[in-house]
Scaffold this active site. Sequence first.
Site, PDB file in Angstrom:
ATOM      1  N   GLU A 209      73.075  34.483  35.425  1.00  0.00           N
ATOM      2  CA  GLU A 209      73.079  34.044  34.178  1.00  0.00           C
ATOM      3  C   GLU A 209      72.761  32.692  33.952  1.00  0.00           C
ATOM      4  OE1 GLU A 209      77.042  33.022  32.705  1.00  0.00           O
ATOM      5  OE2 GLU A 209      77.946  34.191  34.328  1.00  0.00           O
TER       6      GLU A 209
ATOM      7  N   HIS B 299      87.307  38.679  40.524  1.00  0.00           N
ATOM      8  CA  HIS B 299      86.232  37.583  40.367  1.00  0.00           C
ATOM      9  C   HIS B 299      87.044  36.271  40.276  1.00  0.00           C
ATOM     10  CE1 HIS B 299      83.539  35.223  38.105  1.00  0.00           C
ATOM     11  NE2 HIS B 299      84.361  35.092  37.067  1.00  0.00           N
TER      12      HIS B 299
ATOM     13  N   CYS C 258      79.502  36.979  34.561  1.00  0.00           N
ATOM     14  CA  CYS C 258      79.659  37.311  35.802  1.00  0.00           C
ATOM     15  C   CYS C 258      79.754  38.676  36.044  1.00  0.00           C
ATOM     16  CB  CYS C 258      80.958  36.660  36.220  1.00  0.00           C
ATOM     17  SG  CYS C 258      80.967  34.719  35.858  1.00  0.00           S
TER      18      CYS C 258
END
Length: 385
Positions: A79, A233, A111
């Site tokens: 990104e 994450h 993400c």
Amino acid sequence: MKIGIDKIGFATSNLYVDMTELAEARNVDPNKYLIGIGQSKMAVIPPSQDVVTLAASAASKILTADDKDQVELVLFATESGVDNSKSAAAYLSELLGLKANIRAIELKQACYGATAGLQLAKGHIALNPQSKVLVIGADIARYGLNTPGEPTQGGGAVALLVTANPRILALEEDASYLTKDIMDFWRPLGHMEALVDGKYSSNVYLDFFQEVFSAYQSKTGLQLQDFAALLFHLPYTKMGLKALRLAIGGADDQIATHLSHEFEAARSYNRQVGNLYTGSLYLSLLSLLENSDSLRAGQRLGLFSYGSGAEGEFYSGILQPGFERMLCGHAAALKARTKVSVAEYEQLYKAGLTLAADIDFDWQNDASAYVLTGIKANQRQYLAK
Ligand code: HMG
């Protein structure tokens, strides 16, 4: 046929800022960053590095000449793209010296992108078992100096080689996923820094985790005791700890203690690097594999991927015999980085925000094998030293 991760490589810059020093400069109690956020060091990415050079460094750690010959697909999740049209994968393929008859594209969903890449790679290998797919998760996290998001910045790249008969982690069939249109974190066109509703984003992350984990458990019948470790994450390592606490709430003490112990191994590298968006979950996987003292082949790992905007997925994989021999060790490289002062970090940060059409960067002092030497007439100039 088993399909999954055969090799993992990671790279970040060789510079970092110490979180205690950053906290002091921001007039904040250091324990807020060290414990409340869960970060000790933050990677500082100089202007001579971007997602392409970071990805090249990560991939070059794992790819042999034979691998390069067999890679048919490059899926570059980021990104922090360097162009609105040309994919970072095209630049990367050239820098790595991959053959020309390949597919090479860029993927985006905050993400979550690298997980999308991994699952798409699985489909490609199922149809083309002899081929290999290079999946990249590379990003530079920027919220701005003196913002609440600042201690959750960082950057780096993870490279995953996805193959049939993988030697690290075989992906299992079942996964549960969820997509909703949510404004928790975004970066409008023309913005170099992310916009974020920080508290809301952390709450949405936890809601998504609970929803996909519970859907995964209903679908598979698997329980907490069926996992050797849970991976998350990690935008900042406390975030994963909050999700883990939700997962183990009410669990048997022995299981809760074991999963908490493994979580410490899984957050060790992330604690020293910060957020690398797409690559964060996979850096945590690498951290677990290289730092855990109890993992064994045949055990199951559960992975929670989250990308703002928002998409979440819970899936699992089985550790393969001899996985330890496939790891190259990243602790020494992280330790060998150079500390910069807060003033130097601020100067490098500001220099990295440039949108200049013509500029030279100080690449001669960049120790990395792959550098961005500058931009000429809006064309990025990369160099493999
Ligand atoms: P903040 O307002 O500065 O921090 O923002 P806070 O006041 O909420 O404090 C943070 C924690 O430190 C709290 O603990 C405090 O109690 C504790 P918690 O309640 O959360 O358990 N604390 C202390 N602890 C020990 N000693 C002390 C002390 N003082 C306070 N002295 C925030 C924090 C994370 C919101 C901010 O940094 C931010 O906005 N970060 C960016 C957004 C983010 O990372 N969101 C995560 C979920 S979204 C996601 O993961 C996607 C993402 O990676 C992007 C993508 O998908 O591309 C971000």
